[in-house]
Design an enzyme around this catalytic site. Sequence first.
Site, short mmCIF file in Angstrom:
data_model
loop_
_atom_site.label_atom_id
_atom_site.label_comp_id
_atom_site.label_asym_id
_atom_site.label_seq_id
_atom_site.Cartn_x
_atom_site.Cartn_y
_atom_site.Cartn_z
N ASP A 196 0.86 -1.18 0.00
CA ASP A 196 0.00 0.00 0.00
C ASP A 196 0.90 1.23 0.00
O ASP A 196 1.95 1.25 0.66
CB ASP A 196 -0.89 0.00 1.24
CG ASP A 196 -1.96 1.08 1.17
OD1 ASP A 196 -2.90 0.89 0.38
OD2 ASP A 196 -1.83 2.09 1.89
N ASN A 222 -2.76 12.88 -2.73
CA ASN A 222 -3.81 13.39 -3.64
C ASN A 222 -4.27 14.78 -3.22
O ASN A 222 -4.49 15.65 -4.07
CB ASN A 222 -5.00 12.44 -3.65
CG ASN A 222 -4.86 11.32 -4.69
OD1 ASN A 222 -4.12 11.49 -5.64
ND2 ASN A 222 -5.55 10.22 -4.48
N ASP A 278 -2.67 9.87 -10.06
CA ASP A 278 -2.67 8.81 -11.10
C ASP A 278 -1.27 8.56 -11.62
O ASP A 278 -0.86 7.41 -11.84
CB ASP A 278 -3.59 9.22 -12.25
CG ASP A 278 -5.07 9.18 -11.85
OD1 ASP A 278 -5.37 8.56 -10.82
OD2 ASP A 278 -5.89 9.76 -12.59
N GLU A 293 -5.00 2.60 -3.98
CA GLU A 293 -3.54 2.66 -3.94
C GLU A 293 -2.93 1.36 -3.44
O GLU A 293 -1.75 1.29 -3.11
CB GLU A 293 -3.09 3.81 -3.04
CG GLU A 293 -3.31 3.59 -1.55
CD GLU A 293 -4.70 3.92 -1.08
OE1 GLU A 293 -4.91 4.06 0.12
OE2 GLU A 293 -5.61 4.07 -1.95
#
Length: 522
Positions: A382, A390, A399, A426
């Site tokens: 992760d 973000n 992205d 993620e």
Amino acid sequence: MTIPIHDPLQPPGTLKRLPLRKAAALFIVAVCLCLSGLLYLQLEQTRRQDLATAQIASSNLTRAMAQQAEDTFLAADLVLTSLVDWVENDGYGAAQRPRLQKTFARRVQQLQQLDGMFLFDRDGQWVITSYPDLPRGNSVADREYFKFHLQNASTVAHIGRAIRSRENGEWIIPISKRINDRDGHFQGVLMAGIKMAYFDRFFKSFSLDDNGIMFLGLKDGTLLARRPFDDSLIGSSLAQGRIYSKLLPEAPAGTATIRSVVDGVVRLYGYRQLGMYPLVVAAASSRDTILKGWYERAFQASVIVALVILGVGLFGWVFIHQVRQGERIEKNLRKAQRALEEIATHDSLTGLANRRLFERSLEIEFARGARQSSPVGLIMLDIDFFKRYNDAYGHVAGDHCLIQVAQVLKNCCQRKADLAVRYGGEEFAVLLPDTDINGTLSIAGQIRRSVMDKCITHSGSPTGYLTVSLGCYSFIPSGNDSLEEFIQHADAALYQAKNAGRNRAAVLSLESSVAELMRSDR
């Protein structure tokens, strides 16, 4: 590792489909070749039949010519024999000459082939002829037939070369016999001249093409009579021709196809040597005339077969075009199917396998691991503090960050069987067949360090750079294992790594059921 979706265009267990377009082309070519071959065989057979028929006709023609020639000379020979006996017994003095002259004239009238009959003394002077008046002029001592009898004591009739009669200038073929006295000494020659025109009329009675040839010759090759008549060729030698030089020494009669050295025309010759006299007859028809009907039939048959082949070719072209169109459509369908398969089994953003392909691969590897008693490893990872990333840099940058992590996973999966998966958001997973816990942990360490080496700035991380946390698990399947429990063990190891401070790989030990945290080498 890629697990293909079932192909509806080619059912499993079926043989590989033959290349239809090539098979169709080969079939059409084979059909055309068969038609051409059958045409050739049929035409060749009929050509041989026509030539065989012509050979029989030519053989029959020469047999008729030989019989006619033999009868012609035999009749003259019999007359000469009877008259020679008379002259040798009674002589040809002044008392006998009137009677002999009448007898000569009567015999010439009875035999239409005779031009005249002549008696010469030992010096070649004219003594008696079938004509009322005795010709005056040079003797015949220079003639070939006179020299022959002067030098040969044989009483057999002699057929000489064609000459022009000194009586009327016409071409004649002399047949002559020697006259002896009671002691066997040479006393003169009795000669009968056979009309050249007689043989010319006889030759013309046969149907012959414009390029046809008929001739009568002596055994030594000297030409006596010919159709078509050519004054300049009479008396010429045919000894070097193929009939005299090669064919007659092997057989007294036969047929042969010969190209003329004079006009280049190919003719079918029939030839025959007479049994009673040293004479040879031959007749020839041009091969083009013999095969004229065959040429017409061959042209018609060839046109028909050519039209059939053209029709087959056009049909084949249309068929192959349709096959090509079908193959193009099928290719596009397969391409679309592969695209759909890619969409169905891979993540569109990162290009990694998705959960659907991941779960199918797990089933396969569990079954194989159970059969081979080989371990299956799994890494769950992760991105640390991804929500902060973000929020700080935006979803587009997020992205891009996911794509870079996905590229790291691809690079670390060296084996074909290894499978990198975007598990969700993620979170990622790496399936490692035939890999124990040590190998799994080693690859996890490579992934963690490779992400750090990217030096992706992350202001929300305590390190200032993007990092990942990884949970590792490996076991040997028994055949009755749960996929969910397998994932849960690796996921539990992941949470232990997060709880221990992130940016690390954790291993869950199944034997102790206790989480052991391990910091990998920095």
